[in-house]
Design a protein around this motif. Sequence first.
Motif, mmCIF file in Angstrom:
data_model
loop_
_atom_site.group_PDB
_atom_site.id
_atom_site.type_symbol
_atom_site.label_atom_id
_atom_site.label_comp_id
_atom_site.label_asym_id
_atom_site.label_seq_id
_atom_site.Cartn_x
_atom_site.Cartn_y
_atom_site.Cartn_z
ATOM 1 N N UNK A 282 0.851 -1.191 0.000
ATOM 2 C CA UNK A 282 0.000 0.000 0.000
ATOM 3 C C UNK A 282 0.890 1.245 0.000
ATOM 4 N N UNK A 283 1.892 1.239 0.872
ATOM 5 C CA UNK A 283 2.798 2.382 0.971
ATOM 6 C C UNK A 283 3.597 2.577 -0.308
ATOM 7 N N UNK A 284 4.088 1.503 -0.887
ATOM 8 C CA UNK A 284 4.863 1.612 -2.130
ATOM 9 C C UNK A 284 3.988 2.162 -3.251
ATOM 10 N N UNK A 296 5.639 7.219 3.664
ATOM 11 C CA UNK A 296 6.680 7.145 4.690
ATOM 12 C C UNK A 296 6.076 6.879 6.072
ATOM 13 N N UNK A 297 4.926 7.445 6.330
ATOM 14 C CA UNK A 297 4.255 7.239 7.620
ATOM 15 C C UNK A 297 3.894 5.765 7.805
ATOM 16 N N UNK A 298 3.361 5.161 6.764
ATOM 17 C CA UNK A 298 3.002 3.737 6.840
ATOM 18 C C UNK A 298 4.246 2.868 6.967
ATOM 19 N N UNK A 299 5.288 3.220 6.201
ATOM 20 C CA UNK A 299 6.510 2.422 6.212
ATOM 21 C C UNK A 299 7.219 2.448 7.567
ATOM 22 N N UNK A 326 16.016 10.717 -5.207
ATOM 23 C CA UNK A 326 16.924 10.372 -4.105
ATOM 24 C C UNK A 326 16.425 10.961 -2.790
ATOM 25 N N UNK A 327 15.932 12.191 -2.851
ATOM 26 C CA UNK A 327 15.421 12.846 -1.656
ATOM 27 C C UNK A 327 14.180 12.129 -1.129
ATOM 28 N N UNK A 328 13.315 11.735 -2.046
ATOM 29 C CA UNK A 328 12.107 11.007 -1.628
ATOM 30 C C UNK A 328 12.471 9.645 -1.040
ATOM 31 N N UNK A 329 13.475 8.988 -1.615
ATOM 32 C CA UNK A 329 13.895 7.694 -1.082
ATOM 33 C C UNK A 329 14.390 7.819 0.345
ATOM 34 N N UNK A 330 15.108 8.918 0.617
ATOM 35 C CA UNK A 330 15.597 9.144 1.975
ATOM 36 C C UNK A 330 14.441 9.239 2.952
ATOM 37 N N UNK A 331 13.350 9.879 2.536
ATOM 38 C CA UNK A 331 12.171 9.979 3.392
ATOM 39 C C UNK A 331 11.543 8.613 3.622
ATOM 40 N N UNK A 332 11.518 7.803 2.577
ATOM 41 C CA UNK A 332 10.905 6.480 2.678
ATOM 42 C C UNK A 332 11.716 5.552 3.571
ATOM 43 N N UNK A 333 13.022 5.781 3.648
ATOM 44 C CA UNK A 333 13.889 4.911 4.436
ATOM 45 C C UNK A 333 14.108 5.401 5.849
ATOM 46 N N UNK A 334 13.706 6.608 6.133
ATOM 47 C CA UNK A 334 13.959 7.219 7.439
ATOM 48 C C UNK A 334 13.268 6.446 8.545
#
Length: 334
Positions: A282-284, A296-299, A326-334
């Motif tokens: 769902x998050x992806x 990012x909240x769900x992840x 790249x910036x969005x990926x950082x948010x997803x991995x935080x």
Amino acid sequence: MNKFRRTLVAMGVAVIASLGTTTVKAQVFKAEEPLAHTYSIVARDPKTGEMAVGVQSHWFSVGTAVPWVEAGVGVVATQSFTNKSFGLRGLALLKEGKTPEEALAILLADDEAREVRQVSILDAQGRVATHTGDKCIRYAGHITGKNFSVQANMMLTDKVWPAMAKAFERSEGQPLAERVLLAMQAAEREGGDIRGKQSAALVVVKGQKSDQPWDDKTIDLRVDDHDQPLVELARLLKVYRAYEHMNAGDLAIEKGQMQKAMEEYGKAEAMFPNNLEMKYWHAIGLANSGQVEEAAKILRDVYKKDPNWRELTTRLPEVGLLDVSKQQMEKLLK
């Protein structure tokens, strides 16, 4: 082989012998053959054309012996002292243009063990024919109706299959798989198999054969060994329905229908709120549609429960399953 199974096998041989001296040579029941004393239902949805077989038994992996299905053709349930050849042969006869009654008559004509058999055949038109041999272990019997048949043998009481028929008829309007499950649950409430319960299966096929036969079987659920097989089967059907919502959500995202996607994902997660797989994809999906903050909240919640999902996220861009900056990926991995 335990004492009870030895008794059943010996009884089967004795029954065959009583039907004629030539029968013993033609049909000897072996320990490894399925003695599927059970209750089952064959049914069709007149609106969708779908056909189904549902079965439960105190026998290991009953789903490998009783149900036989083919889209656009029909379904067969073969049980009691099971003759598995009735499945494929019955479907082949339907494909030749035989009615269920004609197919059943042909199958039984050269079967000297017919009196210990129980078999039901339903075709894509909803026609049905069922046989319960006179020497099936009581309580045994069947009821045929419009677009369905219920059949049972070695039941605790003679109320089992009438309860199944009533439950199926009363559930009109619900999806076919749920109607079949309701019929089996009604059987269990009346005592079901006198020996208890062990395995169950539910198979549904499309009413019309497609050019993609690998997709023609829409539901294929089996519980091979469980102390509550129908409870587990109901859980699996619920999981199947939840993943239907997940798939619908993915499709909606592909079409840019975000509101519909959120509704579908929400339905799936409401059914299984602790399923990390559903939350993750769902998050992806949200991330790929530009809703990175929500994703990012769900992840974060998923990562807390199992950090391996974070590692999986890093691997998705290389195979094209996650398209973010790249910036969005950082948010997803935080």
